[in-house]
Write a protein that holds these residues in place. Structure first.
Motif, PDB file in Angstrom:
ATOM      1  N   ASP A 130     -11.525  -1.236   0.218  1.00 34.02           N
ATOM      2  CA  ASP A 130     -11.314  -0.343   1.368  1.00 34.02           C
ATOM      3  C   ASP A 130      -9.868   0.141   1.522  1.00 34.02           C
ATOM      4  O   ASP A 130      -9.601   1.009   2.349  1.00 34.02           O
ATOM      5  CB  ASP A 130     -11.752  -1.051   2.662  1.00 34.02           C
ATOM      6  CG  ASP A 130     -13.247  -1.338   2.652  1.00 34.02           C
ATOM      7  OD1 ASP A 130     -13.951  -0.692   1.851  1.00 34.02           O
ATOM      8  OD2 ASP A 130     -13.699  -2.205   3.420  1.00 34.02           O
ATOM      9  N   HIS A 131      -8.940  -0.429   0.765  1.00 36.09           N
ATOM     10  CA  HIS A 131      -7.513  -0.058   0.844  1.00 36.09           C
ATOM     11  C   HIS A 131      -6.987  -0.161   2.273  1.00 36.09           C
ATOM     12  O   HIS A 131      -6.130   0.619   2.677  1.00 36.09           O
ATOM     13  CB  HIS A 131      -7.296   1.373   0.324  1.00 36.09           C
ATOM     14  CG  HIS A 131      -7.803   1.575  -1.064  1.00 36.09           C
ATOM     15  ND1 HIS A 131      -8.020   2.806  -1.609  1.00 36.09           N
ATOM     16  CD2 HIS A 131      -8.143   0.688  -2.031  1.00 36.09           C
ATOM     17  CE1 HIS A 131      -8.482   2.686  -2.847  1.00 36.09           C
ATOM     18  NE2 HIS A 131      -8.562   1.404  -3.121  1.00 36.09           N
ATOM     19  N   ASP A 132      -7.545  -1.108   3.027  1.00 31.99           N
ATOM     20  CA  ASP A 132      -7.190  -1.258   4.438  1.00 31.99           C
ATOM     21  C   ASP A 132      -6.147  -2.373   4.571  1.00 31.99           C
ATOM     22  O   ASP A 132      -6.453  -3.493   4.949  1.00 31.99           O
ATOM     23  CB  ASP A 132      -8.469  -1.576   5.229  1.00 31.99           C
ATOM     24  CG  ASP A 132      -8.177  -1.968   6.653  1.00 31.99           C
ATOM     25  OD1 ASP A 132      -7.118  -1.574   7.168  1.00 31.99           O
ATOM     26  OD2 ASP A 132      -9.018  -2.676   7.244  1.00 31.99           O
ATOM     27  N   VAL A 160      -8.886  -5.231   0.916  1.00 32.63           N
ATOM     28  CA  VAL A 160      -7.738  -4.692   0.202  1.00 32.63           C
ATOM     29  C   VAL A 160      -8.177  -3.847  -0.993  1.00 32.63           C
ATOM     30  O   VAL A 160      -7.830  -2.678  -1.115  1.00 32.63           O
ATOM     31  CB  VAL A 160      -6.802  -5.832  -0.258  1.00 32.63           C
ATOM     32  CG1 VAL A 160      -5.640  -5.266  -1.063  1.00 32.63           C
ATOM     33  CG2 VAL A 160      -6.321  -6.629   0.937  1.00 32.63           C
ATOM     34  N   TYR A 161      -8.973  -4.475  -1.863  1.00 31.76           N
ATOM     35  CA  TYR A 161      -9.270  -3.847  -3.143  1.00 31.76           C
ATOM     36  C   TYR A 161     -10.176  -2.628  -3.003  1.00 31.76           C
ATOM     37  O   TYR A 161      -9.935  -1.584  -3.605  1.00 31.76           O
ATOM     38  CB  TYR A 161      -9.917  -4.868  -4.081  1.00 31.76           C
ATOM     39  CG  TYR A 161     -10.127  -4.347  -5.468  1.00 31.76           C
ATOM     40  CD1 TYR A 161      -9.068  -4.282  -6.363  1.00 31.76           C
ATOM     41  CD2 TYR A 161     -11.371  -3.888  -5.890  1.00 31.76           C
ATOM     42  CE1 TYR A 161      -9.250  -3.790  -7.635  1.00 31.76           C
ATOM     43  CE2 TYR A 161     -11.559  -3.396  -7.153  1.00 31.76           C
ATOM     44  CZ  TYR A 161     -10.488  -3.346  -8.033  1.00 31.76           C
ATOM     45  OH  TYR A 161     -10.666  -2.851  -9.282  1.00 31.76           O
ATOM     46  N   ASP A 205      -6.035   5.877  -7.489  1.00 29.06           N
ATOM     47  CA  ASP A 205      -7.073   5.316  -6.630  1.00 29.06           C
ATOM     48  C   ASP A 205      -7.080   3.786  -6.655  1.00 29.06           C
ATOM     49  O   ASP A 205      -7.900   3.160  -5.997  1.00 29.06           O
ATOM     50  CB  ASP A 205      -8.459   5.820  -7.075  1.00 29.06           C
ATOM     51  CG  ASP A 205      -8.570   7.318  -6.894  1.00 29.06           C
ATOM     52  OD1 ASP A 205      -7.942   7.834  -5.946  1.00 29.06           O
ATOM     53  OD2 ASP A 205      -9.260   7.960  -7.706  1.00 29.06           O
ATOM     54  N   ASN A 236       0.877  -1.157   0.000  1.00 28.29           N
ATOM     55  CA  ASN A 236       0.000   0.000   0.000  1.00 28.29           C
ATOM     56  C   ASN A 236       0.919   1.212   0.000  1.00 28.29           C
ATOM     57  O   ASN A 236       1.423   1.634   1.036  1.00 28.29           O
ATOM     58  CB  ASN A 236      -0.908  -0.019   1.234  1.00 28.29           C
ATOM     59  CG  ASN A 236      -1.983   1.046   1.153  1.00 28.29           C
ATOM     60  OD1 ASN A 236      -1.915   1.945   0.324  1.00 28.29           O
ATOM     61  ND2 ASN A 236      -2.982   0.931   2.021  1.00 28.29           N
ATOM     62  N   TYR A 251      -5.905  -0.049  -5.867  1.00 29.92           N
ATOM     63  CA  TYR A 251      -5.720  -0.482  -4.484  1.00 29.92           C
ATOM     64  C   TYR A 251      -4.309  -0.246  -3.970  1.00 29.92           C
ATOM     65  O   TYR A 251      -4.119   0.072  -2.796  1.00 29.92           O
ATOM     66  CB  TYR A 251      -6.172  -1.937  -4.301  1.00 29.92           C
ATOM     67  CG  TYR A 251      -5.248  -3.038  -4.773  1.00 29.92           C
ATOM     68  CD1 TYR A 251      -4.267  -3.550  -3.926  1.00 29.92           C
ATOM     69  CD2 TYR A 251      -5.386  -3.611  -6.034  1.00 29.92           C
ATOM     70  CE1 TYR A 251      -3.432  -4.593  -4.340  1.00 29.92           C
ATOM     71  CE2 TYR A 251      -4.569  -4.634  -6.447  1.00 29.92           C
ATOM     72  CZ  TYR A 251      -3.591  -5.127  -5.609  1.00 29.92           C
ATOM     73  OH  TYR A 251      -2.776  -6.148  -6.017  1.00 29.92           O
ATOM     74  N   TRP A 252      -3.284  -0.341  -4.826  1.00 27.41           N
ATOM     75  CA  TRP A 252      -1.938  -0.153  -4.295  1.00 27.41           C
ATOM     76  C   TRP A 252      -1.547   1.322  -4.162  1.00 27.41           C
ATOM     77  O   TRP A 252      -0.521   1.632  -3.579  1.00 27.41           O
ATOM     78  CB  TRP A 252      -0.905  -0.935  -5.076  1.00 27.41           C
ATOM     79  CG  TRP A 252      -0.932  -0.723  -6.574  1.00 27.41           C
ATOM     80  CD1 TRP A 252      -0.883   0.448  -7.244  1.00 27.41           C
ATOM     81  CD2 TRP A 252      -0.977  -1.759  -7.570  1.00 27.41           C
ATOM     82  NE1 TRP A 252      -0.897   0.223  -8.588  1.00 27.41           N
ATOM     83  CE2 TRP A 252      -0.948  -1.133  -8.821  1.00 27.41           C
ATOM     84  CE3 TRP A 252      -1.024  -3.162  -7.519  1.00 27.41           C
ATOM     85  CZ2 TRP A 252      -0.985  -1.845 -10.021  1.00 27.41           C
ATOM     86  CZ3 TRP A 252      -1.055  -3.863  -8.700  1.00 27.41           C
ATOM     87  CH2 TRP A 252      -1.042  -3.203  -9.932  1.00 27.41           C
ATOM     88  N   GLY A 253      -2.334   2.214  -4.747  1.00 30.10           N
ATOM     89  CA  GLY A 253      -2.153   3.636  -4.498  1.00 30.10           C
ATOM     90  C   GLY A 253      -0.824   4.216  -4.948  1.00 30.10           C
ATOM     91  O   GLY A 253      -0.300   5.136  -4.331  1.00 30.10           O
ATOM     92  N   ARG A 296       0.506   4.141  -0.134  1.00 32.77           N
ATOM     93  CA  ARG A 296       0.045   5.360   0.553  1.00 32.77           C
ATOM     94  C   ARG A 296       0.571   5.443   1.980  1.00 32.77           C
ATOM     95  O   ARG A 296       0.681   6.515   2.537  1.00 32.77           O
ATOM     96  CB  ARG A 296      -1.475   5.361   0.659  1.00 32.77           C
ATOM     97  CG  ARG A 296      -2.234   5.321  -0.626  1.00 32.77           C
ATOM     98  CD  ARG A 296      -3.731   5.150  -0.322  1.00 32.77           C
ATOM     99  NE  ARG A 296      -4.477   4.911  -1.544  1.00 32.77           N
ATOM    100  CZ  ARG A 296      -4.630   3.714  -2.072  1.00 32.77           C
ATOM    101  NH1 ARG A 296      -4.125   2.654  -1.486  1.00 32.77           N
ATOM    102  NH2 ARG A 296      -5.298   3.553  -3.197  1.00 32.77           N
TER     103      ARG A 296
END
Lengths: 315, 503
Positions: free
Chosen positions: B401-403, B398-399, B424, B280, B426-428, B282
């Motif tokens: 909520d990007h959590d 993951v995909y 935007d 991630n 998922y891996w940002g 981000r």
């Protein structure tokens, strides 16, 4: 009572499934946008309040409609009927074969319990009941399909029962697999029921009146010994049905168990609910039939409720 | 004495039974060696583990439905060949306007399986359906550049785009042209391809019948059955016993040895499936390039590939497999070098290491890979926690909520480097230059220009270690002797069956 249990099952099933996850995630692929995910949820109707979804489902059920699959939109009822083409013969044949194995094995193990083969029979039935069903399946496939090439290693004719010979051939190993395991289980119950009967006073009394052993056993022994065995049979038939789930996977059979597994993976709730409701109903019906048969055989059960309880307690 | 007697009889019976089994086995083994002339009427049985969830590509049919239907039952305006080239299919002629915004297609004289002719209206319907509100097709967003579709006359379609799109015809290679009259296609089919849908048995098989009225060349076989197996062992058994003629994709290298000797051919082509450790980008510490590069260099990917695929497959250093025009050999761009890794960690202020969690889908080989990474990263002082989740949880957590901190995923799509242009995603990964190049590339005037720009992107994301590209899966097909014409490469699951024949 039965109806209440059934209703409760419907509610629990419905709620639990919806807590488990969102079926939309089984349909999308990497690249899907938030809008697409929302649109898919709307199409499946899972974006509505859960009470509303439940209300619709119950209404459907009252029309004997199990709904449509979330994934391919086919009626769940039709799909279940198609799958029963495989699972029903598989279960019934396996059950019959297990009875054919269990009764003589269990009887001899009890009747000749002090001989070497009596002991061997009961040892083998202990062993057979202890091994996992998939392992027996793999063993049979390796020996009789991969090495000896007598039976197919798996699959079912795409024409279903149009060619009964091919269908039966495809079912032979799966049937054998279930029958070995559940037959061993059953044999242990037959053995203990027989031992119980053989030790009874009425057997000795019957022999004393001059009847042969066989005569006494057939006239008095079977009738007494079979009552608890019938409860076990009903339970066993249900277990056989459930055991089909694993066996169908090992043998790549397109039956009800396979449908259930795939539906769970794909979060196809209507299919999961449909399969579970149909199998619950079948199991409840079996229990009912077993009760009725027991009452026909044993007049004591007809007379009093307590007798009924006793039979259940044995089961 | 009686016991002894019985025992002898038992032994004799057993011996006889064994003997007859052996004879039977001999008979079964002897059959099968037939003549050599190709049999155009032979039915080919394809074994696959990739059963489509349903039969419609716009509603979650996924890669399984591409494998069985694209090019076989349905055709697009264009076809993507096994070598990833675009060639015309239902679009007999294509004219592009000067500004690159208007495409005019002249259609083949083709008919749908139901007998209806292929019309411009059908093409309009199919394209609009693909990008419509209900569609969740994999390439929907790329094709959303379509502005209007007009049926000029019966055989002419005019498509205008809202902006130039150099990969427009390539993407059209995935869009089925369907008969508008056919209605719901989740369990039925009506296309123009060389096969029509015969029988659909969910959980078991899909039968394709030869379409006798096909507008192009007749298939080399007499029909194809896709037989599906959920259990890899059951699929192997089916191949061994001759219940299937070939396996589209062997996912378990352990059982390859069985087929290496004897009456099978193992075809190793290139796939487009990349195994990724995706950060991630981000969140700290993975918003730091040095940390990402440190993790990359701590992993002995050669050993990993060996462990998972037994030496098959290929090491990659970026999102691009060799089959795509903008490929660069970047396998050593972030080399395996634990010392370098330790230095990079020290530079980033993590000299004593750190810990993070890998959300690991329970499907495929991901959990094995995660354990390997855990061991490798421990050597440079980084602690990895493995959190096993289901595929559906992956899509949610993951995909959507990007959590997450890091995750493992196999990315199957071809030309999916453009995910790095979407901040935007998922891996940002958020790099203005990369976004600019990718946008420019899509607007390019020539494929040369497009290739040049995306090659730059390729280099940049690799230098930035936007993700860790662990390896490229091999595409392994196992084919029984006597079967020819099997496609080699696995371009996003495409599998054209019309050239397969039995000799």
């Amino acid at each position: 009572m039965l109806l209440l249990a059934f209703a409760l099952a419907v509610v629990i099933l419905f709620v639990v499934l919806r807590l488990l996850g969102n079926p939309v995630y089984a349909l999308i692929s990497v690249g899907a946008t938030d809008e697409e995910i929302a649109a898919a949820a709307a199409r499946l109707g899972v974006d509505r309040p859960i009470l509303e979804q439940f209300g619709d489902y119950v209404l459907q059920l009252t029309r004997l409609d199990l709904g449509r699959s979330f994934t391919n939109n086919l009626p769940v009822g039709d799909e279940i009927l198609r799958r029963l083409n495989v699972t029903l013969p598989l279960t019934v044949l396996a059950f019959l074969l297990s009875v054919v194995i269990a009764v003589p094995v269990g009887f001899i193990a009890a009747w000749r319990s002090r001989t070497w083969y009596g002991t061997a029979f009961s040892a083998v039935s202990q062993l057979g009941g202890a091994v996992p069903v998939f392992w027996v399946g793999i063993l049979l496939v390796t020996a009789l399909a991969l090495n000896a090439r007598i039976f197919p290693a798996g699959g079912f004719p795409r024409t279903d029962w149009e060619d009964p010979g091919a269908a039966l051939l495809a079912l032979t190993l799966p049937v054998l697999t279930i029958a070995i395991v559940s037959g061993s289980d059953l044999a242990r119950y037959v053995r203990s029921a027989t031992l119980d009967v053989l030790g009874q006073q009425y057997m000795r009394a019957a022999r004393a009146t001059g009847q042969s052993f066989a005569g006494a056993f057939v006239r008095h022994g079977i009738r007494n010994g079979i009552v608890p065995v019938i409860s076990i049979l009903a339970i066993q038939l249900s277990t056989t049905f459930v055991g089909a789930v694993i066996v169908e996977r090992v043998f790549a059979l397109p039956g009800l168990g396979d449908m259930l597994l795939v539906a769970i993976q794909e979060q196809d709730f209507p299919s999961v609910q449909g399969v579970l409701l149909v199998s619950t109903t079948l199991v409840l019906l079996l229990g009912f039939v077993a009760d009725v048969v027991q009452r026909i055989i044993d007049p004591r059960l007809r007379a009093s409720v307590s007798g009924n309880r006793r039979a259940r307690a044995i089961a | 004495m009686i016991t002894r007697h019985h025992r002898n009889r038992l032994t004799a019976t057993l011996a006889a039974a064994t003997a007859s089994l052996l004879v039977l086995a001999g008979c079964a083994g002897g059959a099968g060696s037939t003549g050599a002339a190709p049999d155009a009427n032979a039915e080919i049985i394809v074994g696959s583990q990739n059963e489509p969830t349903n039969l419609d590509q716009i509603f979650g049919g996924s890669s399984g439905v591409t494998e069985v239907f694209t090019g076989n039952v349905y055709e697009g305006l264009f076809r993507i060949t096994d070598d990833a080239e675009v060639e015309p299919l239902l679009a007999a002629e294509t004219e592009v306007s000067e500004d690159g915004l208007t495409y005019t297609f002249t259609l083949q004289d083709a008919t749908f399986h139901s007998g209806a002719p292929l019309t411009a209206e059908a093409v309009k319907y199919s394209l609009e359906r693909f990008i419509g509100e209900e569609s969740i097709a994999a390439r929907k967003s790329q094709l959303s550049v379509i502005d209007t579709v007009t049926a000029v006359d019966d055989k002419t379609v005019e498509v205008t785009l809202s902006s130039k799109s150099i990969s427009f015809t390539y993407n059209l290679g995935y869009v089925w042209i369907v008969n508008p009259e056919a209605g719901d296609l989740t369990a039925a089919a009506d296309g123009t391809g060389p096969y029509s849908l015969g029988d659909y048995r969910k959980g078991d098989s899909i039968t394709l019948d030869v379409n006798d009225d096909y507008w192009g060349d007749a298939p080399a076989n007499g029909g194809v059955v896709y037989q599906y197996y959920a259990d890899p062992t059951a699929l192997n058994n089916a191949l061994v016993t001759g219940a299937v003629d070939l396996v589209t994709s062997q996912s378990n290298p352990d059982s390859l040895a069985e087929f290496e000797s004897g009456d099978y051919e193992i075809i190793e082509g290139t796939s487009t499936t990349k195994e990724l450790l995706a950060f991630n980008d981000r969140v700290a510490p993975f918003d730091d390039v040095n940390v990402r590069k440190a993790v990359y260099s701590a992993i002995d990917r050669e050993q990993l590939l060996d462990a998972i695929w037994d030496g098959r497959g290929q090491l990659i250093g970026s999102m691009v497999p060799p089959s795509e025009p903008w490929y660069l050999d970047l396998a050593d761009n972030n080399p395996y070098d634990p010392e370098l890794s330790a230095d990079l960690l020290a530079d980033a202020g993590y000299a004593d290491g750190f810990s993070f969690t890998i959300d690991t889908p329970d499907s495929g080989v991901h959990s094995t890979v995660a354990e390997f990474l855990q061991t490798e990263l421990a050597k440079v002082g980084v602690t990895v926690d493995i959190n096993i989740i289901t595929d559906d949880e992956w899509y949610e957590k993951v995909y959507t909520d990007h959590d997450f901190e890091a995750t493992l995923q196999g990315h199957v799509n071809d030309r999916d480097i453009n995910f790095y242009g979407n901040p935007d995603f998922y891996w940002g990964y958020d790099d203005a230059e990369v976004q600019g190049w990718l946008a420019e590339a899509e607007q390019a005037d020539s494929t040369e220009q497009q290739t040049e720009l995306i090659t730059q992107v390729n280099q940049k994301i690799s230098d930035d270690a936007a993700s860790v590209w662990l390896y490229l899966n091999p595409q392994l097909r196992i084919v029984r002797d006597g079967i020819t014409g099997v496609p080699e490469n696995g371009l996003n699951s495409l599998f054209y069956v019309y050239d397969i024949q039995e000799a």
